[in-house]
Motif scaffolding. Structure first.
Motif, PDB file in Angstrom:
ATOM      1  N   PRO A 252      43.953  48.512  45.295  1.00 38.16           N
ATOM      2  CA  PRO A 252      45.262  48.068  45.771  1.00 38.16           C
ATOM      3  C   PRO A 252      45.181  46.937  46.800  1.00 38.16           C
ATOM      4  CG  PRO A 252      44.676  50.120  46.819  1.00 38.16           C
ATOM      5  CD  PRO A 252      43.590  49.819  45.847  1.00 38.16           C
ATOM      6  N   ALA A 253      44.550  45.836  46.453  1.00 39.09           N
ATOM      7  CA  ALA A 253      44.517  44.674  47.336  1.00 39.09           C
ATOM      8  C   ALA A 253      45.750  43.831  47.036  1.00 39.09           C
ATOM      9  CB  ALA A 253      43.250  43.876  47.102  1.00 39.09           C
ATOM     10  N   GLN A 254      45.899  42.731  47.759  1.00 37.51           N
ATOM     11  CA  GLN A 254      47.005  41.815  47.454  1.00 37.51           C
ATOM     12  C   GLN A 254      46.449  40.441  47.157  1.00 37.51           C
ATOM     13  OE1 GLN A 254      49.379  42.241  50.905  1.00 37.51           O
ATOM     14  NE2 GLN A 254      50.460  44.014  50.112  1.00 37.51           N
ATOM     15  N   PRO A 255      46.527  39.935  45.958  1.00 39.90           N
ATOM     16  CA  PRO A 255      47.028  40.582  44.736  1.00 39.90           C
ATOM     17  C   PRO A 255      46.066  41.670  44.245  1.00 39.90           C
ATOM     18  CG  PRO A 255      46.099  38.435  44.238  1.00 39.90           C
ATOM     19  CD  PRO A 255      46.079  38.562  45.718  1.00 39.90           C
ATOM     20  N   PRO A 256      46.545  42.640  43.419  1.00 41.67           N
ATOM     21  CA  PRO A 256      45.705  43.747  42.962  1.00 41.67           C
ATOM     22  C   PRO A 256      44.417  43.256  42.291  1.00 41.67           C
ATOM     23  CG  PRO A 256      47.949  44.027  42.206  1.00 41.67           C
ATOM     24  CD  PRO A 256      47.878  42.683  42.831  1.00 41.67           C
ATOM     25  N   LEU A 257      43.334  43.949  42.581  1.00 43.35           N
ATOM     26  CA  LEU A 257      42.030  43.533  42.061  1.00 43.35           C
ATOM     27  C   LEU A 257      41.578  44.519  40.989  1.00 43.35           C
ATOM     28  CD1 LEU A 257      39.498  41.683  42.422  1.00 43.35           C
ATOM     29  CD2 LEU A 257      38.691  43.325  44.114  1.00 43.35           C
ATOM     30  N   ASP A 258      41.270  44.017  39.804  1.00 43.34           N
ATOM     31  CA  ASP A 258      40.723  44.858  38.740  1.00 43.34           C
ATOM     32  C   ASP A 258      39.210  44.755  38.776  1.00 43.34           C
ATOM     33  OD1 ASP A 258      43.077  45.801  37.361  1.00 43.34           O
ATOM     34  OD2 ASP A 258      43.423  43.708  36.836  1.00 43.34           O
ATOM     35  N   VAL A 259      38.563  45.915  38.756  1.00 39.73           N
ATOM     36  CA  VAL A 259      37.106  45.915  38.746  1.00 39.73           C
ATOM     37  C   VAL A 259      36.654  46.686  37.523  1.00 39.73           C
ATOM     38  CG1 VAL A 259      35.030  46.625  39.968  1.00 39.73           C
ATOM     39  CG2 VAL A 259      37.042  45.952  41.256  1.00 39.73           C
ATOM     40  N   SER A 260      35.818  46.091  36.695  1.00 36.37           N
ATOM     41  CA  SER A 260      35.271  46.869  35.604  1.00 36.37           C
ATOM     42  C   SER A 260      33.760  46.894  35.728  1.00 36.37           C
ATOM     43  CB  SER A 260      35.702  46.301  34.252  1.00 36.37           C
ATOM     44  OG  SER A 260      34.906  45.196  33.918  1.00 36.37           O
ATOM     45  N   TYR A 261      33.188  48.055  35.450  1.00 38.33           N
ATOM     46  CA  TYR A 261      31.743  48.243  35.573  1.00 38.33           C
ATOM     47  C   TYR A 261      31.255  48.779  34.234  1.00 38.33           C
ATOM     48  CZ  TYR A 261      27.314  49.706  37.791  1.00 38.33           C
ATOM     49  OH  TYR A 261      26.001  49.859  38.135  1.00 38.33           O
ATOM     50  N   THR A 262      30.510  47.972  33.510  1.00 36.49           N
ATOM     51  CA  THR A 262      29.981  48.377  32.215  1.00 36.49           C
ATOM     52  C   THR A 262      28.507  48.698  32.386  1.00 36.49           C
ATOM     53  OG1 THR A 262      31.459  46.727  31.296  1.00 36.49           O
ATOM     54  CG2 THR A 262      29.892  47.722  29.789  1.00 36.49           C
ATOM     55  N   VAL A 263      28.128  49.917  32.059  1.00 37.63           N
ATOM     56  CA  VAL A 263      26.738  50.326  32.239  1.00 37.63           C
ATOM     57  C   VAL A 263      26.088  50.493  30.874  1.00 37.63           C
ATOM     58  CG1 VAL A 263      25.205  52.003  33.331  1.00 37.63           C
ATOM     59  CG2 VAL A 263      27.457  51.577  34.291  1.00 37.63           C
ATOM     60  N   HIS A 264      24.852  50.078  30.779  1.00 36.65           N
ATOM     61  CA  HIS A 264      24.076  50.241  29.548  1.00 36.65           C
ATOM     62  C   HIS A 264      23.976  51.728  29.214  1.00 36.65           C
ATOM     63  CE1 HIS A 264      20.596  50.137  26.885  1.00 36.65           C
ATOM     64  NE2 HIS A 264      20.879  48.864  26.699  1.00 36.65           N
ATOM     65  N   SER A 265      24.172  52.092  27.947  1.00 39.21           N
ATOM     66  CA  SER A 265      24.269  53.505  27.580  1.00 39.21           C
ATOM     67  C   SER A 265      23.028  54.300  27.996  1.00 39.21           C
ATOM     68  CB  SER A 265      24.497  53.633  26.083  1.00 39.21           C
ATOM     69  OG  SER A 265      23.429  53.051  25.373  1.00 39.21           O
ATOM     70  N   GLN A 266      21.845  53.748  27.790  1.00 36.66           N
ATOM     71  CA  GLN A 266      20.611  54.477  28.078  1.00 36.66           C
ATOM     72  C   GLN A 266      20.489  54.750  29.581  1.00 36.66           C
ATOM     73  OE1 GLN A 266      18.754  55.839  25.916  1.00 36.66           O
ATOM     74  NE2 GLN A 266      17.226  56.610  27.370  1.00 36.66           N
ATOM     75  N   ASP A 267      20.818  53.737  30.383  1.00 39.71           N
ATOM     76  CA  ASP A 267      20.716  53.891  31.834  1.00 39.71           C
ATOM     77  C   ASP A 267      21.745  54.894  32.347  1.00 39.71           C
ATOM     78  OD1 ASP A 267      18.781  52.034  31.577  1.00 39.71           O
ATOM     79  OD2 ASP A 267      19.935  50.364  32.402  1.00 39.71           O
TER      80      ASP A 267
END
Lengths: 355, 344
Positions: A252-267
C-alpha cells in the motif's frame, strides 16, 4: 418461500451446536486464520465447519480413469469467477434436462422484459446441464456443469451456436459431518464458478435462487488459503513439475506497488522440503509449516530488498498447474491437482456460507 | 502519389486523434497556408482525409512527405510505445563538434551503406532532440512503413533512445549510430519504460536531488494534539530521518516515471529458514518484478513510511544511481554484487 428458509436455519442450527464447542477448544487466531475475514460477513454467527489446520499432501491422480476426459477439459484452462452457494432445496440430478429448458425459458423471458442480455437469435439459443460424474467422493454431490449456447447476431446459416457462458456447481471432499447433517431435501454444492458475461451470471444466479431457494455470495480467497495453495502446489513438485511458483503482493504505497516473486520450482521445493523434514510427518502438512514456508520466501526477499512484504497483502499465487487470485478468480491449467484445489475451495465456500 | 502512399496517409490520419489533427497538420510544412485553411476540421475524419489526399495530389507529395507527418505525430505522443536506452561509449574528438547537418548526412550514408532498402527521416525537435524514423526493407522488399523504428538522440550526449527496433536490425542501427556520432561502440544500459522524458531525466539527472546534510532540517511546527511531547518528538525525528534518507536516494519533487524494475536473483538463500537451506551452495533462483504507475515514487514512499527498512539497499538505489531497471544479481565474494547482465 418462507417456510423453506426456516427449514434451512433450524436444520443447520441443530447441527451447529455440538460442533461449536469443539471449535472453541483452541484459539482460531493461533491457527493463522484471520477472524475478520472468516466471520466478517456474518457478525454474531459462527460457522459450523471447522477450520482445517492440516491436510494430506495431494497425490496427483490421473482423473481420466474416473472422469470423462471431455468433462475434465470443460473445467481446464478457463478463468472462473467464484461464488459460494447455500444448499439447494429439492435439486435432483435426474432432472437436469428439465432444468435446461426452464433456465433457457427464464433467460428468454428476462430478455423480453428488457433486461440487457445479449443472447442473439433465439433459434440458436439453448442451455445444457451436464453432470460431471466421477469427480465427487463419499458424501459429495456430483458436480453440475452448465453451458449456454447462442448464435451470433449476424451468423451465417450453417454456423453452429457457440458457448457464450459456462459455469459449474461443485462439492469436492466437503466436510462429511456437515453434509450428513443436512435434511434429505437439500443438496450441497457450495462452490460456484462462472465464466462469461456478468449479466448472464446474474440471471443464472437469480434462476437458481428462485428455483432452489438458495443464495449466492462472492467468494474471496483469503491470504491463508492462497498460502495453502502455494505450499500444496510446491509439495507435489516431485510428482508433477510445477515449473515455477509465483507469488504476487500489493504494497500500500503511493502509488500502489505491485511486487511479484517468481521462484524456480526446484528451489522452492527444496525450501519446502527443508521445512517439512523438521516437521516429521511426511504425508501431512500443518498450517505452521505453510506459514514458515511463506515467511521463508518473504525473508529471502527482505534480505535482498529490505522491503517488508508483510506490510502488503498476498494477492495471487500461480504455478504452471493453475492460479488463484484474492478476488476469487481461479484458473486450473492441468487436471493433475484439480481435485485438491477444488476441495480447498469447497472448504472456503463452506466457511464463507452464512448460517 | 502512388497507392501505397495514399494508404499510408489514410492509416496515419486514422491513428491521429481528432483533437490533435489540427495541430499536427499545422506543423507539417507541405501544405500552403491557403490549402491548410481550406480544410474543415469540423468534418468527419474520413472526409478530411479525402480532402487532404487531393491536396497532396495537387502538391505532388510522395510517401517520403507522408512519413514526416507520422514523425511529427510521434514526437507529439512520445509515450505510445516502450523505449529502450543505449549508451555510446568512448567518444572521439570529433564527437564534441558534430552538428545536425553532419550527423544527418553521415547517419544516412552509413545506414544505406549497410542495407539497401531503408527509408530514413530525420527531424530536429524543439528541445534539441534529434528524432529519426527508420522504415526497414530487405534486399527484395520495399521499406515497411507500417512498423518503423524510432530513435531519439541529443547530440553531444552519450544516450540513444530506441523504440520498435527488432533484433535483426539492431546491429545495423548500432553501427550506423556509432559511426555517425564518432564513438567507439555502443551498449545496452538496461533501462526501459514508456515515458521518454522520464528516462532522459533519470539518465541526465534532471530531477530534483537531495544531498546528504550534516545538520538535519529543523522540525516543523507540530499540531497541538500531542499525546506526549517526547514520544511525538521521537516519532517525528524518525519520520524526518526516513524522509531525508528516501529523498537522498530517490530525489525530491516529481520523480521520473518508470513503470517496472526487474531483478534476476542468482544468489544463495539468505532468508530465515536456514536449516539445510543455509548450507546450500547453489543459488536460490528467482525473478522479482516491481511494477507501479511510478516505481520511484512507490519505493520512496515505502522507505519514508517505514515499510522498507533503512538503509535503502544498493539494489534499489541503483535504479537511480546507475540509471537501469534490469539487473542480474549474483553472489561474488562476500558482498552483494551486480553483474552487467546479459546483452539484450
Amino acid at each position: 418461500m418462507e417456510p423453506l428458509g426456516n427449514a434451512t436455519t433450524t436444520a443447520r442450527n441443530q447441527t451447529a451446536t455440538p460442533r461449536r464447542s469443539k471449535s472453541y477448544g483452541y484459539s482460531r487466531r493461533s491457527l493463522g486464520v484471520e477472524l475478520a475475514s472468516r466471520f466478517g460477513t456474518t457478525p454474531g454467527h459462527l460457522t459450523a465447519v471447522r477450520v482445517t489446520t492440516n491436510r494430506g499432501i495431494p497425490k496427483p491422480r490421473n482423473l481420466n480413469d474416473q472422469v470423462d476426459p471431455e468433462h475434465i477439459a470443460l473445467l481446464v484452462k478457463k478463468e472462473w469467477k467464484l461464488s459460494y452457494v447455500t444448499p439447494l432445496y429439492q435439486f435432483r440430478h435426474t432432472q437436469l434436462k428439465s432444468y435446461s429448458k426452464q433456465l433457457a425459458t427464464f433467460i428468454v423471458t428476462e430478455k423480453q422484459k428488457g433486461v440487457a442480455v445479449e443472447i442473439g437469435a433465439e433459434t440458436g439459443f439453448k442451455v445444457v446441464f451436464t453432470a460431471l460424474l466421477g469427480l465427487a467422493e463419499g458424501e459429495d454431490a456430483e458436480t453440475v456443469f452448465i453451458q449456454i449456447y447462442s448464435k451470433p447476431v449476424f451468423a451465417t446459416n450453417g454456423e453452429a451456436a457457440k458457448v457464450v457462458w459456462s459455469g459449474w456447481l461443485s462439492c469436492i471432499a466437503g466436510e462429511a459431518d456437515f453434509l450428513r447433517s443436512l435434511p434429505p431435501d437439500f443438496t450441497c454444492l457450495p462452490l460456484f464458478g462462472a465464466s462469461g458475461a456478468e449479466s448472464l451470471t446474474a440471471l443464472v444466479k437469480s434462476w437458481f435462487g428462485k428455483t432452489f431457494d438458495c443464495q449466492f455470495g462472492p467468494l474471496a480467497i483469503n491470504s491463508t488459503s492462497l498460502q495453502w495453495l502455494a505450499a500444496l502446489w510446491t509439495a507435489c513438485n516431485p510428482d508433477v513439475n510445477i515449473r515455477y511458483l509465483k507469488l504476487a503482493w500489493i504494497i500500500p504505497a503511493q502509488p500502489p506497488l505491485d511486487v511479484s516473486y517468481t521462484v524456480h520450482s526446484q528451489d522452492a521445493w527444496e525450501l519446502w522440503n527443508s521445512i517439512q523434514q523438521e516437521g516429521g510427518l511426511k504425508d501431512k502438512v500443518d498450517i505452521k509449516e505453510v506459514t514458515r514456508f511463506i515467511r521463508g520466501l518473504e525473508s529471502n526477499f527482505f534480505c535482498h530488498f529490505r522491503i517488508h512484504l508483510s506490510a502488503g497483502s498476498l494477492i495471487k499465487v500461480s504455478t504452471s498447474l493453475g492460479s488463484a487470485h484474492q478476488d476469487g478468480k481461479i484458473r486450473i491449467s492441468s487436471s493433475d491437482m484439480m481435485r485438491s484445489i477444488l476441495s480447498l475451495l469447497t472448504e472456503c465456500a463452506l466457511l464463507k456460507m452464512p448460517i | 502519389m502512388d497507392d501505397s502512399a495514399k494508404q499510408l496517409l489514410r492509416l496515419i490520419i486514422r491513428r491521429i486523434p481528432s483533437n490533435k489533427l489540427y495541430s499536427t497538420l499545422r506543423k507539417w510544412e507541405h501544405l500552403s497556408k491557403k490549402q491548410f485553411e481550406s480544410l474543415d476540421f469540423t468534418q468527419p475524419k474520413w472526409l478530411i482525409c479525402d480532402n487532404l489526399l487531393s491536396l497532396c495530389e495537387e502538391n505532388d507529395l510522395s510517401a517520403k512527405h507522408v512519413t514526416e507527418l507520422e514523425l511529427i505525430h510521434r514526437i507529439e505522443q512520445p509515450t505510445q510505445g516502450a523505449w529502450h536506452v543505449c549508451q555510446l561509449i568512448d567518444a572521439q574528438e570529433e564527437a564534441l563538434t558534430s552538428d545536425l547537418l553532419q550527423f544527418r548526412e553521415s547517419f544516412k550514408l552509413h545506414l544505406k551503406g549497410l542495407i539497401s532498402h531503408v527509408a530514413v527521416k530525420i527531424k530536429k525537435h524543439e528541445d534539441d532532440a534529434i528524432w529519426i524514423r527508420i522504415a526497414w526493407g530487405d534486399n527484395f522488399t520495399k521499406p515497411n512503413h507500417l512498423k518503423p523504428t524510432y530513435v531519439v538522440h541529443h547530440l553531444q550526449t552519450p544516450y540513444v533512445f530506441l523504440s520498435g527496433l527488432n533484433v535483426k536490425h539492431k546491429p545495423l542501427l548500432h553501427q550506423a549510430l556509432v559511426l555517425a556520432t564518432h564513438h567507439e561502440s555502443i551498449k545496452d544500459v538496461h533501462l526501459s519504460g514508456r515515458c521518454l522524458t522520464a528516462l532522459r531525466d533519470l539518465l541526465m539527472r534532471q530531477y530534483k536531488q537531495v544531498f546528504p546534510v550534516k545538520h538535519p532540517r529543523p522540525l516543523q511546527e507540530r499540531s497541538p494534539l500531542l499525546t506526549h511531547p517526547n514520544i511525538e518528538n521521537e516519532h517525528a525525528k524518525h519520520a524526518e530521518n526516513r524522509l531525508q534518507m528516501a529523498s537522498e536516494v530517490f530525489g525530491d519533487g516529481t520523480l521520473p516515471k518508470l513503470e517496472t524494475a526487474l531483478y534476476k536473483l542468482e544468489t544463495r538463500y539468505r532468508g530465515k529458514e536456514r536449516g539445510t537451506m543455509g548450507a546450500r551452495e547453489e543459488p536460490f533462483r528467482g525473478v522479482v518484478r516491481f511494477s507501479s504507475s511510478n516505481i520511484l515514487e512507490s519505493l520512496k514512499y515505502c522507505t519514508s513510511s517505514g515499510m522498507a527498512a533503512a538503509p535503502v539497499t544498493p539494489l534499489l538505489s541503483s535504479i537511480v544511481q546507475k540509471g537501469r531497471n534490469y539487473f542480474v544479481i549474483t553472489d561474488k565474494g562476500p558482498g552483494l554484487s551486480q553483474t552487467p547482465g546479459p546483452k539484450v
